[in-house]
Enzyme design. Structure first.
Site, short mmCIF file in Angstrom:
data_model
loop_
_atom_site.label_atom_id
_atom_site.label_comp_id
_atom_site.label_asym_id
_atom_site.label_seq_id
_atom_site.Cartn_x
_atom_site.Cartn_y
_atom_site.Cartn_z
N LYS A 178 53.32 75.65 70.83
CA LYS A 178 52.99 76.74 69.91
C LYS A 178 51.56 77.15 70.19
CE LYS A 178 55.08 78.62 66.18
NZ LYS A 178 56.53 78.69 65.92
P1 NAD Z 1 56.32 88.31 60.23
O1 NAD Z 1 54.89 88.42 60.56
O2 NAD Z 1 57.29 89.28 60.82
O3 NAD Z 1 56.51 88.36 58.63
C1 NAD Z 1 55.82 87.52 57.76
C2 NAD Z 1 56.12 87.96 56.33
O4 NAD Z 1 55.55 87.00 55.43
C3 NAD Z 1 55.52 89.31 55.96
O5 NAD Z 1 56.44 90.02 55.16
C4 NAD Z 1 54.30 88.91 55.12
O6 NAD Z 1 53.93 89.90 54.17
C5 NAD Z 1 54.82 87.68 54.43
N1 NAD Z 1 53.74 86.84 53.89
C6 NAD Z 1 52.61 86.43 54.50
N2 NAD Z 1 51.84 85.72 53.66
C7 NAD Z 1 52.50 85.67 52.49
C8 NAD Z 1 52.22 85.11 51.22
N3 NAD Z 1 51.09 84.42 51.01
N4 NAD Z 1 53.11 85.28 50.22
C9 NAD Z 1 54.24 85.96 50.43
N5 NAD Z 1 54.58 86.51 51.60
C10 NAD Z 1 53.71 86.39 52.62
O7 NAD Z 1 56.74 86.80 60.61
P2 NAD Z 1 58.18 86.24 61.00
O8 NAD Z 1 58.34 86.28 62.48
O9 NAD Z 1 59.22 86.85 60.13
O10 NAD Z 1 58.00 84.69 60.63
C11 NAD Z 1 58.13 84.22 59.29
C12 NAD Z 1 58.29 82.71 59.31
O11 NAD Z 1 59.42 82.35 60.09
C13 NAD Z 1 57.12 81.94 59.91
O12 NAD Z 1 56.97 80.71 59.23
C14 NAD Z 1 57.58 81.70 61.34
O13 NAD Z 1 56.94 80.59 61.93
C15 NAD Z 1 59.04 81.45 61.12
N6 NAD Z 1 59.88 81.66 62.30
C16 NAD Z 1 59.94 82.86 62.94
C17 NAD Z 1 60.78 83.02 64.03
C18 NAD Z 1 60.96 84.35 64.72
O14 NAD Z 1 61.85 84.44 65.57
N7 NAD Z 1 60.19 85.37 64.40
C19 NAD Z 1 61.55 81.93 64.50
C20 NAD Z 1 61.46 80.71 63.82
C21 NAD Z 1 60.63 80.60 62.72
#
Ligand code: NAD
Length: 515
Positions: free
Chosen positions: A183
């Site tokens: 990561k």
């Molecule tokens: P992203 O940046 O597309 O979206 C993040 C979202 O979280 C946004 O809507 C943001 O406003 C919200 N957010 C941030 N801080 C916040 C808070 N304090 N309170 C409420 N909402 C809040 O990110 P993503 O790619 O959707 O990833 C989200 C989670 O999923 C992360 O933990 C990431 O590690 C995990 N994840 C993502 C993927 C992927 O393929 N993108 C795969 C596995 C895990």
């Protein structure tokens, strides 16, 4: 904490060490299966922790003045400049390219301007160089090349990346894809930069990263704050000048489908989570249609999960993101909410301001009655205190590490089920693997084929984990849990880790793998 571990240095005495905390489940599962001491030693710290810096040049910013600061500028003549060289940011600042300032009649007083076409006074904040901190942690490669996302966020630390890299090692093993765990990312808020600036940052970051990554060495992907566009910049910088650059397309996944990305990748994480949720409802003999869910985070994972769950007939009753919470007990129209978030004038890309649902407080979000809650934002959202207030039957983890260990105990006591992150959000890395194979074979698979493979993979591994948790050895058409069960019931999060460690252990035992 197991007997062989050394304390990992915490940044300050009071600050909780995320990595150590994240390894508690590892040590519990390692104890349960009697993991050989050497394997434990090799897994309990990352292989490599890389830290480096990138510098980049920023354009000038126009910073809006607060009312109290405007005295002395009442008679400042408006400057008539507008155009594509002005980029408004979410924090009210406007990026201004040098050619814009040269383009019209400019009236500057003590570094301040009034704009003819926009209200208010602005201070010109001169651009210049900034230095940003970059990271790449490579945790383990027993099962294959390092693999893991890039996160651009203000609050990242080495400690956090150590935890997230280790989680990737477990996740790739659970998804049964031939990768290890990594990561990385940059400590910054990408929303504070214009597109060209961001591109330059990514190019410099990739330049530094180039010696560490590669299609068979370490393969980045999108995570919080990054997307397909960032992956495209990374791909170009990595392959630039290489004679066999097409052979190198698999250096990064999560690319746009038009440049070698896989169909279905963008929504794969949300889709994988929805497959797990579907199986949970099947096992509970309850219909998913008509059930209610809340979702925290409406980015890539949260919005896709919401879209797919509503497609299965579930009702999305509340959505929370970093800037607001919206609620509608009759069900939010997810497509409309998505359109609201993506509106060009919605600079925060937030659900806040969505007119067709009620705005509620961030605190009330956690007390909404529903069948399931999907945390899909950042880690640590569900604390013990939040867990006490939840009124759901299931927490389905889309985010990484959304539930704290103390909250886990509360959920167990309150008999609220959990779909742990390492299986819940493994859909992303699974389809990343499909993208990687397609790139290597120069193939392009239709979306239906990708989704069908994903469904088989996620549901099969989900059943294995449920069987380990319930101590239920069995063999069905899609899975065989007889070699994994422990002879006793264990929490589902531990069960997932047992599956991961069994698969990783095989490489050490059968191949004699060693770092
Ligand atoms: P992203 O940046 O597309 O979206 C993040 C979202 O979280 C946004 O809507 C943001 O406003 C919200 N957010 C941030 N801080 C916040 C808070 N304090 N309170 C409420 N909402 C809040 O990110 P993503 O790619 O959707 O990833 C989200 C989670 O999923 C992360 O933990 C990431 O590690 C995990 N994840 C993502 C993927 C992927 O393929 N993108 C795969 C596995 C895990």
């Amino acid at each position: 904490m197991g007997p062989m571990s050394e304390p990992h240095p915490a940044t300050s005495e009071n600050e909780k060490n995320v990595f150590d905390e994240s390894m508690e489940v590892f040590h519990a599962a390692a104890d349960l299966i009697g993991l050989a001491p050497r394997i434990r030693l090799e897994l309990e710290q990352p292989d490599y922790e890389h830290i480096f810096y990138v510098t980049t040049r920023l354009d000038d910013r126009l910073v809006p003045l607060r009312d109290a600061e405007t005295a002395g500028f009442a008679d400042l003549v408006p400057s008539a400049f507008e155009g594509p060289g002005l980029t408004p940011l979410f924090n009210g600042k406007i990026i201004v390219r040098p050619e814009v300032l040269r383009s019209g009649a400019l009236h500057v007083r003590d570094g301040h301007v009034r704009m003819a076409h926009r209200p208010g006074l602005y201070r010109i904040e001169p651009g210049g160089f900034v230095r940003l901190k970059g990271y790449r942690v490579q945790h383990n490669q027993a099962r294959g090349p390092y693999k893991g996302g890039l996160r651009f966020h203000k609050a990242v630390t080495l400690d956090l990346f150590n935890a997230l890299a280790a989680e990737m090692t477990w996740k790739t093993a659970i998804a049964d894809v031939p990768f290890g765990g990594a990561k990385g990312g940059i400590r910054m808020d990408p929303r504070e930069y214009g597109k060209e600036e961001l591109e330059n940052i990514v190019l410099r970051f990739t330049y530094k990263l180039k010696q560490l990554i590669g299609p068979n060495i370490d393969i980045p992907a999108p995570d919080v704050g990054t997307n397909g566009e960032v992956m495209a910049w990374l791909l170009r910088q990595y392959t630039d000048g290489e004679r066999e650059r097409h052979e190198l397309r698999s250096v990064v996944t999560g690319k746009d489908v038009r440049i070698g990305g896989s169909e279905g990748r963008v929504k794969a994480t949300g889709r994988g989570l929805a497959y797990c949720i579907e199986e949970w409802f099947n096992d509970a003999r309850e219909p998913i249609a008509g059930s209610r869910f809340t979702v925290q985070g409406f980015g890539n994972v949260g919005s896709a999960a919401a879209e797919i769950l509503t497609g299965l007939g579930a009702l999305c009753v509340a959505v929370q993101d970093a800037d607001g919470t919206v609620y509608d007990p009759k069900g939010i129209d997810v497509a409309k909410l998505q359109a609201h978030v993506e509106r060009p004038d919605n600079l925060k890309r937030s659900v806040a301001g969505y007119g067709e649902a009620q705005a509620i407080s961030a605190r009330d979000f956690w007390e909404i009655e529903a069948e399931l809650c999907v945390p899909a934002a950042l880690g640590g959202a569900i604390t013990a205190e939040v867990a006490e207030r939840l009124r759901v039957k299931l927490v389905a983890e889309g985010a990484n590490r959304p539930t704290t260990p103390e909250a886990d105990l509360v959920l167990a006591r309150r008999k609220i089920d959990v779909i742990p992150d390492i299986i819940g959000n493994a859909g992303g890395v699974t389809v990343s693997y499909y993208e990687w194979i397609q790139n290597k074979r120069m193939e392009h698979w239709p979306e239906a084929e990708v989704n069908a493979r994903l469904e088989r993979a996620i549901k099969g591994n989900y059943h294995l984990i449920q069987d380990i948790a319930a101590n239920r050895p069995r063999r069905t058409a899609d899975h065989d849990s007889r070699g994994f069960v422990l002879g006793r019931e264990v929490p589902v999060r531990t069960a997932a880790m047992v599956l991961a460690l069994r698969r990783i252990e095989a490489h050490y035992m059968l191949e004699g793998f060693s770092q």
